[in-house]
Enzyme design. Structure first.
Site, PDB file in Angstrom:
ATOM      1  N   ARG A 198      45.868  15.636 102.828  1.00 54.66           N
ATOM      2  CA  ARG A 198      45.938  16.197 104.186  1.00 54.66           C
ATOM      3  C   ARG A 198      45.331  17.601 104.255  1.00 54.66           C
ATOM      4  NH1 ARG A 198      52.084  14.318 105.781  1.00 54.66           N
ATOM      5  NH2 ARG A 198      51.675  12.087 105.815  1.00 54.66           N
ATOM      6  N   ARG A 217      46.629  20.241 110.158  1.00 60.73           N
ATOM      7  CA  ARG A 217      47.238  21.199 111.073  1.00 60.73           C
ATOM      8  C   ARG A 217      47.496  22.577 110.494  1.00 60.73           C
ATOM      9  NH1 ARG A 217      52.293  17.866 113.024  1.00 60.73           N
ATOM     10  NH2 ARG A 217      52.068  17.050 110.897  1.00 60.73           N
ATOM     11  N   ARG A 235      41.416  20.002 117.611  1.00 59.64           N
ATOM     12  CA  ARG A 235      42.350  18.963 118.053  1.00 59.64           C
ATOM     13  C   ARG A 235      42.749  19.180 119.512  1.00 59.64           C
ATOM     14  NH1 ARG A 235      46.772  15.966 115.754  1.00 59.64           N
ATOM     15  NH2 ARG A 235      47.703  14.814 117.488  1.00 59.64           N
ATOM     16  N   ASP A 239      42.668   7.621 109.514  1.00 61.21           N
ATOM     17  CA  ASP A 239      44.088   7.266 109.412  1.00 61.21           C
ATOM     18  C   ASP A 239      44.198   5.863 108.830  1.00 61.21           C
ATOM     19  OD1 ASP A 239      46.818   6.106 110.709  1.00 61.21           O
ATOM     20  OD2 ASP A 239      46.892   8.295 110.595  1.00 61.21           O
ATOM     21  N   TYR A 263      53.987  -0.898 108.855  1.00 58.47           N
ATOM     22  CA  TYR A 263      53.717  -0.457 110.222  1.00 58.47           C
ATOM     23  C   TYR A 263      53.417  -1.638 111.135  1.00 58.47           C
ATOM     24  CZ  TYR A 263      53.397   4.422 108.687  1.00 58.47           C
ATOM     25  OH  TYR A 263      53.670   5.668 108.183  1.00 58.47           O
TER      26      TYR A 263
END
Length: 345
Positions: A30, A34, A43, A80, A154
């Site tokens: 990652r 962020r 973003r 992703d 998922y």
């Protein structure tokens, strides 16, 4: 097709081919995300995570941002793991404060109700080509996908969970239906990874983020066996591309995972003792990891000591320095700089 990448000066790629380096190459899971102000600014402009992933120009910029700022030894594709169910026909949305949602959930629907949508992957291949065209030859380009079990959790539940109870129950109750989901994920993932490789990535990582809660028998059936099948089929197409496995939460089952899947390198989460890993895993196996993301967040002496422990444990083997999971969004940038300062001293 299938020719080895010609990046003779890429230290991380050398490690993936079994060559120990004096100083371990480094990237962070990652790393494009962020904690970077430049990512947050982009973003905000794109108004949604999926919009960012599907904009190849923006996604390429995000992929390159951490390499540009810190000089990491690898860039990892910004995307992703849930683009596979998206391509298989589930609707994918990212809900603020709740995470990703897939509809319809396969716990009460079948694969036959889905309409395949492989066009969703085209923008990702375009992102790969954009990055590959400008990435420095000493920087390894990593592609990735989710491992079959994690992606299936998922798809079945429609969202993430900590214990994967809905999916584990289905795997016990109706293993035939669950096998069909796993096989569909394998088929799509092989094509997807091959597409990334053809577009320009140098190596790939398989993220099995939810491998931990399974019983030993279920781990063998739903983590190891499908991963081994995926890897075998990908190697038929791309025999020279290194594959990193990351079965988070696997613990001592990592030994069986390494042996049976035949990954080229193994990523360790922060719960694995580096000394145990060095002692019990094959001595020539490249190991990636495994700094606790919280140690990086806290910094100071805790960070310095944690780095030293890992470096000492893996000093005699091929090693890629990384976190045990993704970098936390609130991580100070100067702590990342400190990490690199120690590794490159």
């Amino acid at each position: 097709m299938g020719e080895p990448r010609k990046k003779p000066n890429a230290p991380l790629l050398k490690v993936l081919h079994g060559q120990k380096q004096t100083k371990p190459p480094v990237w962070l899971m990652r790393q494009a995300g962020r904690y970077l102000p430049e990512y947050r600014a982009l973003r905000q402009k794109k108004a949604g995570f999926l919009n960012l992933v599907e904009d190849s120009e923006a996604a390429a910029e995000v992929t390159l941002q951490p390499v540009r700022r810190f000089g990491f030894d690898a860039a990892i594709l910004f995307s992703d793991i849930l683009v596979i169910p998206y391509a298989l026909g589930q609707n994918l949305t990212f809900v603020k404060g709740e995470g990703p949602k897939l509809t319809p959930p396969l716990v009460n629907h079948t694969l036959k109700t889905l309409e395949r949508a492989p066009q969703h992957l085209k923008a990702i291949y375009a992102t790969v080509r954009r990055v590959a065209d400008v990435l420095a030859p000493e920087t390894t380009f990593l592609g990735f996908c989710g491992s079959p079990w994690t992606v299936a959790t998922y798809m079945v539940a429609g969202e993430g969970s900590r214990d994967q109870a809905v999916t584990r129950e289905m795997a016990y109750r109706d293993p035939q239906a669950f096998s069909e989901i796993i096989d569909a994920i394998i088929d799509s993932s092989v094509d997807y990874l091959n597409g990334q490789i053809e577009a320009g990535v140098d190596a790939v990582q398989l993220f099995d983020s939810w491998a931990g809660p399974l019983s030993p028998q279920q781990f063998e059936r739903w983590v190891i066996a499908p991963t081994a099948k995926l890897i075998s089929r990908l190697r038929e197409k791309q025999p020279h591309i290194p594959i990193i496995g990351f079965p988070k939460g696997a613990g001592s089952r990592i030994k069986a995972y390494v042996c049976d899947t035949q990954v080229n390198a193994i990523g360790l989460d922060e719960t694995v003792d580096p000394l145990w890993a060095h002692q019990y895993l094959p001595s020539d196996l490249p190991i990636q990891g495994n700094l606790d993301p919280l140690a990086l967040l806290v910094g100071g002496d805790a960070l310095d000591q944690a780095i030293k422990t890992i470096l000492d444990a893996f000093s005699e083997r091929p090693h890629i320095f990384n976190l045990g999971h993704g970098i936390l969004p609130q991580t100070p940038l100067n702590h990342v700089s400190r990490l690199l300062e120690i590794l490159r001293a």
